[in-house]
Design an enzyme around this catalytic site. Sequence first.
Site, PDB file in Angstrom:
ATOM      1  CB  CYS A 389      -3.569   2.006  28.597  1.00 32.35           C
ATOM      2  SG  CYS A 389      -1.785   2.213  28.541  1.00 32.35           S
ATOM      3  CG  HIS A 515      -3.238  -2.510  26.650  1.00 30.30           C
ATOM      4  ND1 HIS A 515      -4.070  -1.677  25.943  1.00 30.30           N
ATOM      5  CD2 HIS A 515      -2.111  -1.802  26.877  1.00 30.30           C
ATOM      6  CE1 HIS A 515      -3.472  -0.519  25.723  1.00 30.30           C
ATOM      7  NE2 HIS A 515      -2.274  -0.570  26.300  1.00 30.30           N
ATOM      8  CD  GLU A 517      -6.895  -3.843  25.545  1.00 37.00           C
ATOM      9  OE1 GLU A 517      -6.968  -3.935  26.787  1.00 37.00           O
ATOM     10  OE2 GLU A 517      -6.316  -2.902  24.971  1.00 37.00           O
TER      11      GLU A 517
HETATM   12  N1  GLN Z   1      -0.254   7.737  26.027  1.00 36.97           N
HETATM   13  C1  GLN Z   1      -0.159   7.019  27.255  1.00 36.97           C
HETATM   14  C2  GLN Z   1       1.250   6.574  27.570  1.00 36.97           C
HETATM   15  O1  GLN Z   1       2.093   6.538  26.705  1.00 36.97           O
HETATM   16  C3  GLN Z   1      -1.108   5.817  27.250  1.00 36.97           C
HETATM   17  C4  GLN Z   1      -0.781   4.779  26.228  1.00 36.97           C
HETATM   18  C5  GLN Z   1      -1.902   3.795  25.989  1.00 36.97           C
HETATM   19  O2  GLN Z   1      -3.051   4.077  26.277  1.00 36.97           O
HETATM   20  N2  GLN Z   1      -1.594   2.643  25.427  1.00 36.97           N
HETATM   21  O3  GLN Z   1       1.564   6.264  28.691  1.00 36.97           O
END
Ligand code: GLN
Length: 571
Positions: A389, A515, A517
Amino acid sequence: MQTKYIFVTGGVTSSLGKGIICASLGRLLEDRGLRVTIQKFDPYINVDPGTMNPYEHGEVYVTDDGAETDLDLGHYERFLGVPTSQANNVTTGRVYLEVINKERAGAYLGKTVQVVPHIIDEIKHWMLKLGETGDYDVIFTEIGGTVGDIEGQPYLEAIRQLRYELGARNTLNIHLTLVPYLEAAGEVKTKPTQHSVKTLLSFGLQPDILVCRTDRPLDSDVRRKLALFCNVDGEAVVASQDAESIYEVPLLMREQGLDAITARLLRLDEDFKDRFADAPNMADWMEFVRRLKEPRKKVRVALVGKYVEHQDAYKSINESFILAGAWLGVQVEVQEILSDDISADNVDELLSGVAGVLVAPGFGERGIAGKLEAVRYAREQDIPFFGICLGMQCAVIEFARNVCGWAEAHSTEFDPDTEYPVIDLMEDQKAIAEKGGTMRLGAYRCRLAEGSRAREIYGVDEIKERHRHRYELNNVLRYKLVEHGLVLGGINPTRDLVEIVELPAHRWFVGVQFHPEYRSTVGKPHPLFSSFVEAALERAEETGATSKPKPPRRQKKIHLATSRLLKGDAE
Ligand code: GLN
């Protein structure tokens, strides 16, 4: 068939591991043939944990349907191997929101809306909701917090009413308490448990089973005392002794017959005659624990993030490493590095000893410079790199700056006026100013590009993974990045969004907008984590940096029980 409801409350202190006990007993019942799910009721006012700081509450766990939930749901999924949903996590905030919305809509027909009966009825409605689907034989309801908390009282009243309505045959109360050892007295103390059970009784609830968290075995005198003063069967006093790994807990619970006493009290063998086995089939679980306890190799990877001080902030990532490592016979030592601490001057010192670098998800600008340094170092030194992410977004920013030569490239989350907004909000999001409810959440499809590393790792051409973010790789600049050598490994077909980036010339360099995970489970580690660990191991072997795992810490008595079970001579 009548669904059985198991309510799990906690006494004396929080953090005794109610979630793990639910997940462990749930797994045992699942391994005896029943269909099980676990739900968590949290007595706080937030509607969901999505807006809570990871420092306060640990990781936010995201389900397929896009619910932002308590991290205990991660344990439930990892132990049971079945997905959860919004219905599995209810907070006081959500309950009140529902009731107030109904009141505004006139659903209460002019009545005075009160805690009793309206809030209690709403809680009961949510407690029964998953049972009404007919998909489950047993539903666990874990109540957050500790018995006696003011905010937990409506939940206890809801349990009391449901027990009254559904009867003893269909409901069970397991109470988890602490049985501390007092050094000065040289003995374990049962009094806190007695008090906690008295508090529970004052709400009209008699526990059926006591699970006692302790750091040493409970002798028969202590068990007898607890049974007598708390009014439970002798065999219903179960010790939950500290274990080296949470994954041993199902074995410890099995050894003490927690599934057997549950089965007896809920008459599971009579009521689910057609499918309830005499003993759980734990072959898969034991195989997993065997691999976990006897790793052949060890490898060290860095987890670069800004919430590393909170032990639960990256829970699912840490567990994913444990699950993938165990499967490969590798103990993955995760070295957490605070991204704020990393600079061009010390990155070599901090990262030269690791065989892989994972840059973690996150929000906000703090620590970004350190994350970019970590990406650069991993890219230049050919160390396996895994960006999740925000970690993927950092990989794109670093690539744009140092490979494409766009020195000012950034995400508009951190620099709204950057000349090269390689990470940006989608046009349709720009009008929305609020924080809640603007994220891309939950499972989305991703088509994997022919010839990409991702396609090879997953072994299929389309996947579904869970998201939690606002920003995206900017489609306007995407082709320029590709011209400079960035490979787009996966694309969301409906909205044409980049989900995976890779560097093919690098040994293992993968960034994912989603994600992974959240989808690792026992026995089914996530393929990206497994592949990353393999790549790290390969790198460590080449540089001579692997080591033999340390012999396990002093074996506590309880672990002899585990090893007996593992050897198969427990029955
Ligand atoms: N801050 C980034 C976004 O909003 C990544 C978010 C995250 O890593 N879950 O896109």
